[in-house]
Design an enzyme around this catalytic site. Structure first.
Site, PDB file in Angstrom:
ATOM      1  CE  LYS A  86      41.561  33.608  39.981  1.00  0.00           C
ATOM      2  NZ  LYS A  86      40.953  32.693  40.957  1.00  0.00           N
ATOM      3  CG  ASP A 129      42.665  33.371  53.829  1.00  0.00           C
ATOM      4  OD1 ASP A 129      43.723  33.981  53.629  1.00  0.00           O
ATOM      5  OD2 ASP A 129      41.581  33.675  53.289  1.00  0.00           O
ATOM      6  CE1 TYR A 145      42.585  36.966  40.275  1.00  0.00           C
ATOM      7  CE2 TYR A 145      41.552  38.230  38.521  1.00  0.00           C
ATOM      8  CZ  TYR A 145      41.441  37.455  39.662  1.00  0.00           C
ATOM      9  OH  TYR A 145      40.203  37.174  40.181  1.00  0.00           O
TER      10      TYR A 145
END
Ligand code: UDP
Length: 328
Positions: A150, A32, A146
């Site tokens: 995606k 992360d 986004y």
């Protein structure tokens, strides 16, 4: 024992996935960059020999020594407030990050899974959404960074599958909730919970007639796990088909929290999908999966979690900036 790389490990879904693979007896490498993730979500795993944490941004070359059996790419900002604040990072993690991780999966001969989303359906004109629906997305709207990242992520994953024979899985995740959701991510459940706990009015956007279908995190993780273990390589919806309007949902939250909050109305953000419900026929037939936790039980558990947050954390909540969101 398998070795699994999970990106976005300090996030909501990522940390629950780490828990699941640790519970199955595997070795987990959590990665992360901590832009939206929180190490608090992984604190309980840090001392384990079977868990490693790499602080790394997957849009840069990803190096992991040793074998890898599975790579689960779950790193991404995942709320409308984040897309506005960090649009370029959102595009990069879905595009460049996915490319790097596909390269790593090819190198390690690992099975690769991406966290796709109901957002690839945009503001859907087909209801409920089946996997065959191509979607209705505004490429240049506030959610475009986004949604398109995606969609690209799905394309490049299928290209690696078809061209390189990589073993891949694509899960389309619908609205999911539960403990470890970020209080200030602007999404409706943390927003309402935070408002109830601070004694503020609940903000419903638009007239509240838009719908969502909320899945409890334990159910979502079980579905994701089963899909990874299956041999199904086309995209699959994993979500709870129990649909509710946001207005009715706000009323449920008022009842659940036992507060006497009023519901107030604010402008509907641009491109906010009017309806959303997964068709989960495939998940039922192929994985034998369907959600088990009802909204009442799931929301109660989630509220218990938000109640454990300190007063200080509760005050840190940001509100969405509508003026910005509604700009062209
Ligand atoms: N929403 C709302 N009040 C809030 C936050 C969100 O009414 O304080 C609405 C939002 O406009 C949307 C729905 O709740 O219609 C779900 O929003 P969320 O951001 O949680 O997820 P998404 O739109 O990505 O499904």
């Amino acid at each position: 024992m398998k070795r699994i790389l999970i990106t976005g490990a300090a996030g909501f879904l990522g940390s629950h996935l780490c828990d699941r693979f640790i519970a199955e007896g595997h070795h987990v490498i959590g990665m992360d960059n901590l832009i939206t993730g929180d190490l608090k979500n992984l604190e309980h795993l840090m001392q384990l020999e079977r868990f490693d944490f790499y602080h790394h941004d997957v849009t840069k070359f990803v190096h992991v020594p040793g074998k890898l059996d599975y790579i689960l790419h779950f790193a991404s900002p995942a709320s409308p407030i984040d897309y506005l604040k960090i649009p370029i990072q959102t595009l990069k993690v879905g595009a460049l990050g996915t490319h790097n991780l596909l390269g790593l999966a090819k190198e390690k001969n690992a099975r690769f899974m991406i966290a796709s989303t109901s957002e690839i359906y945009g503001d859907p004109l087909v209801h409920p959404q089946t996997e065959e629906y191509y979607g209705n997305v505004n490429t240049i709207g506030p959610r475009g960074v986004y949604d398109e990242a995606k969609r690209f992520q799905e394309s490049i994953t299928m290209a690696y599958h078809r061209f390189h024979g990589l073993d891949t899985r694509i899960v389309r995740i619908f609205n999911t909730y539960g403990p470890r959701m970020r209080l200030n991510d602007g999404r409706v459940i943390p927003a309402f919970m935070g408002q109830a706990l601070r004694g503020e009015d609940l903000t419903v956007f638009g007239d509240g007639s838009q719908t969502r279908s909320f899945c409890y995190v334990d159910d979502e993780i079980e579905g994701i796990y089963r899909l990874l273990m299956s041999d199904y390589t086309l995209p699959m919806n994993i979500g709870n088909p129990n649909e509710i309007t946001i207005k009715d949902f706000a009323e449920e939250i008022v009842k659940l929290t036992g507060t006497d909050q009023k519901i107030i109305y604010k402008p509907l953000p641009k491109d906010d999908p009017l309806q959303r419900q997964p068709d989960i026929t495939k998940a039922k037939e192929i994985l034998g999966w369907e959600p088990k936790v009802g909204r009442e039980e799931g929301m109660r558990k989630t509220f218990e979690y938000f109640k454990t947050l300190s007063k200080h954390e509760l005050q840190k909540t940001e509100h969405r900036d509508f003026s910005d969101r509604n700009k062209k």
